[in-house]
Motif scaffolding. Sequence first.
Motif, PDB file in Angstrom:
ATOM      1  N   LEU A 182     -48.034  52.574  29.692  1.00 45.61           N
ATOM      2  CA  LEU A 182     -49.446  52.222  29.660  1.00 45.61           C
ATOM      3  C   LEU A 182     -49.742  51.249  30.802  1.00 45.61           C
ATOM      4  O   LEU A 182     -49.107  50.195  30.907  1.00 45.61           O
ATOM      5  CB  LEU A 182     -49.800  51.582  28.320  1.00 45.61           C
ATOM      6  CG  LEU A 182     -51.239  51.104  28.138  1.00 45.61           C
ATOM      7  CD1 LEU A 182     -52.225  52.267  28.251  1.00 45.61           C
ATOM      8  CD2 LEU A 182     -51.401  50.397  26.790  1.00 45.61           C
ATOM      9  N   VAL A 183     -50.683  51.606  31.642  1.00 45.65           N
ATOM     10  CA  VAL A 183     -51.050  50.775  32.790  1.00 45.65           C
ATOM     11  C   VAL A 183     -52.494  50.318  32.632  1.00 45.65           C
ATOM     12  O   VAL A 183     -53.405  51.132  32.489  1.00 45.65           O
ATOM     13  CB  VAL A 183     -50.890  51.538  34.117  1.00 45.65           C
ATOM     14  CG1 VAL A 183     -51.321  50.653  35.286  1.00 45.65           C
ATOM     15  CG2 VAL A 183     -49.459  52.022  34.294  1.00 45.65           C
ATOM     16  N   MET A 184     -52.704  49.007  32.660  1.00 44.98           N
ATOM     17  CA  MET A 184     -54.053  48.461  32.678  1.00 44.98           C
ATOM     18  C   MET A 184     -54.376  48.006  34.099  1.00 44.98           C
ATOM     19  O   MET A 184     -53.635  47.221  34.698  1.00 44.98           O
ATOM     20  CB  MET A 184     -54.204  47.268  31.741  1.00 44.98           C
ATOM     21  CG  MET A 184     -55.618  46.651  31.770  1.00 44.98           C
ATOM     22  SD  MET A 184     -55.753  45.071  30.925  1.00 44.98           S
ATOM     23  CE  MET A 184     -54.747  44.015  31.988  1.00 44.98           C
ATOM     24  N   VAL A 185     -55.486  48.492  34.626  1.00 39.37           N
ATOM     25  CA  VAL A 185     -55.980  48.055  35.933  1.00 39.37           C
ATOM     26  C   VAL A 185     -57.081  47.029  35.678  1.00 39.37           C
ATOM     27  O   VAL A 185     -58.086  47.335  35.035  1.00 39.37           O
ATOM     28  CB  VAL A 185     -56.533  49.239  36.743  1.00 39.37           C
ATOM     29  CG1 VAL A 185     -57.125  48.751  38.063  1.00 39.37           C
ATOM     30  CG2 VAL A 185     -55.447  50.278  36.981  1.00 39.37           C
ATOM     31  N   ASN A 186     -56.894  45.819  36.163  1.00 36.86           N
ATOM     32  CA  ASN A 186     -57.894  44.775  35.972  1.00 36.86           C
ATOM     33  C   ASN A 186     -58.237  44.140  37.317  1.00 36.86           C
ATOM     34  O   ASN A 186     -57.485  43.323  37.850  1.00 36.86           O
ATOM     35  CB  ASN A 186     -57.391  43.701  34.999  1.00 36.86           C
ATOM     36  CG  ASN A 186     -58.467  42.658  34.701  1.00 36.86           C
ATOM     37  OD1 ASN A 186     -59.624  42.824  35.066  1.00 36.86           O
ATOM     38  ND2 ASN A 186     -58.072  41.580  34.045  1.00 36.86           N
ATOM     39  N   ILE A 205     -50.907  40.329  29.484  1.00 30.96           N
ATOM     40  CA  ILE A 205     -52.214  39.849  29.935  1.00 30.96           C
ATOM     41  C   ILE A 205     -52.189  39.740  31.454  1.00 30.96           C
ATOM     42  O   ILE A 205     -51.212  39.284  32.042  1.00 30.96           O
ATOM     43  CB  ILE A 205     -52.530  38.484  29.307  1.00 30.96           C
ATOM     44  CG1 ILE A 205     -52.634  38.616  27.774  1.00 30.96           C
ATOM     45  CG2 ILE A 205     -53.818  37.903  29.876  1.00 30.96           C
ATOM     46  CD1 ILE A 205     -52.698  37.294  27.058  1.00 30.96           C
ATOM     47  N   ALA A 206     -53.276  40.172  32.090  1.00 29.93           N
ATOM     48  CA  ALA A 206     -53.332  40.119  33.548  1.00 29.93           C
ATOM     49  C   ALA A 206     -54.746  39.810  34.024  1.00 29.93           C
ATOM     50  O   ALA A 206     -55.736  40.145  33.366  1.00 29.93           O
ATOM     51  CB  ALA A 206     -52.866  41.437  34.156  1.00 29.93           C
ATOM     52  N   THR A 207     -54.829  39.151  35.173  1.00 31.32           N
ATOM     53  CA  THR A 207     -56.093  38.836  35.843  1.00 31.32           C
ATOM     54  C   THR A 207     -55.976  39.256  37.302  1.00 31.32           C
ATOM     55  O   THR A 207     -55.003  38.910  37.966  1.00 31.32           O
ATOM     56  CB  THR A 207     -56.389  37.327  35.775  1.00 31.32           C
ATOM     57  OG1 THR A 207     -56.391  36.909  34.419  1.00 31.32           O
ATOM     58  CG2 THR A 207     -57.744  37.018  36.397  1.00 31.32           C
ATOM     59  N   ASN A 208     -56.946  40.004  37.781  1.00 24.73           N
ATOM     60  CA  ASN A 208     -56.911  40.477  39.172  1.00 24.73           C
ATOM     61  C   ASN A 208     -55.595  41.169  39.504  1.00 24.73           C
ATOM     62  O   ASN A 208     -55.028  40.968  40.585  1.00 24.73           O
ATOM     63  CB  ASN A 208     -57.139  39.312  40.139  1.00 24.73           C
ATOM     64  CG  ASN A 208     -58.592  38.884  40.197  1.00 24.73           C
ATOM     65  OD1 ASN A 208     -59.484  39.710  40.180  1.00 24.73           O
ATOM     66  ND2 ASN A 208     -58.817  37.590  40.255  1.00 24.73           N
TER      67      ASN A 208
END
Length: 243
Positions: A182-186, A205-208
């Motif tokens: 599962l890849v989240m693009v943020n 959790i990720a930012t930018n």
Amino acid sequence: MGRNNHAVTRVARAAVPAALAAAAIAFAGCSNGGSSQSADLVNGKQLFVAKCGSCHTLARAGTKGVVGPNLDDAFRVGRSEGWGEDSIRGVVYAQTLNPGIGLGMPAKIVEGEDAQDVAAYVASAAAAPGKETGLLASAVKTQTSSKPAVAKDGVLTIEADPTGQLAYVETKAEATAGPIELVMVNKSSVAHDINVENTDVKTPIATNANATGKGTLTAGTFTYFCSLPGHREAGMVGKLVVK
């Protein structure tokens, strides 16, 4: 001035409209938030959504944050009692620069002319009747797609709204049972993650940045959501169908 700062701090913590009214009156004459007439409201709206919307509800901005005070509720009584926009702007500007200890809001999240623009925009929008028109109405465009995210070669990619809204671009997803990446693009400055309910599949959790998690899916229908406080409640959720 110091006494007024303490009053506004208590207001923000409790989010009591009556107390906020008193703070607005106190700050109207001593804040340095510039003029609403000279502010760039489009910039203010865009910055509010990106920097503040994850915590605050403001209907005209389309934000649904629940961690901080609902700004429409906070200023509704004041507007009904005839507050001018300068009073609201003064409170917002002061809180932006100096929110007080223990509120969970970073000081100077925006500064300078940007802080003035945000304060002026909130003053124009909070609890205001009707809808925005012209450039303001299209200042922040929702990125939500009607197309589902579809896993390819065991990789499922879901994007967080790049404007900072509490939403995923894809609110529906499809995958095949078995191992999944599962890849989240943020691309936004607001922290997010993805958790697939009742499974071991989740991202950090990720930012930018992109964030990747691995796990195993079984056939069925699952809810995926952001686990950060208030994000799921504000609508950062989707449906995953696994076949």
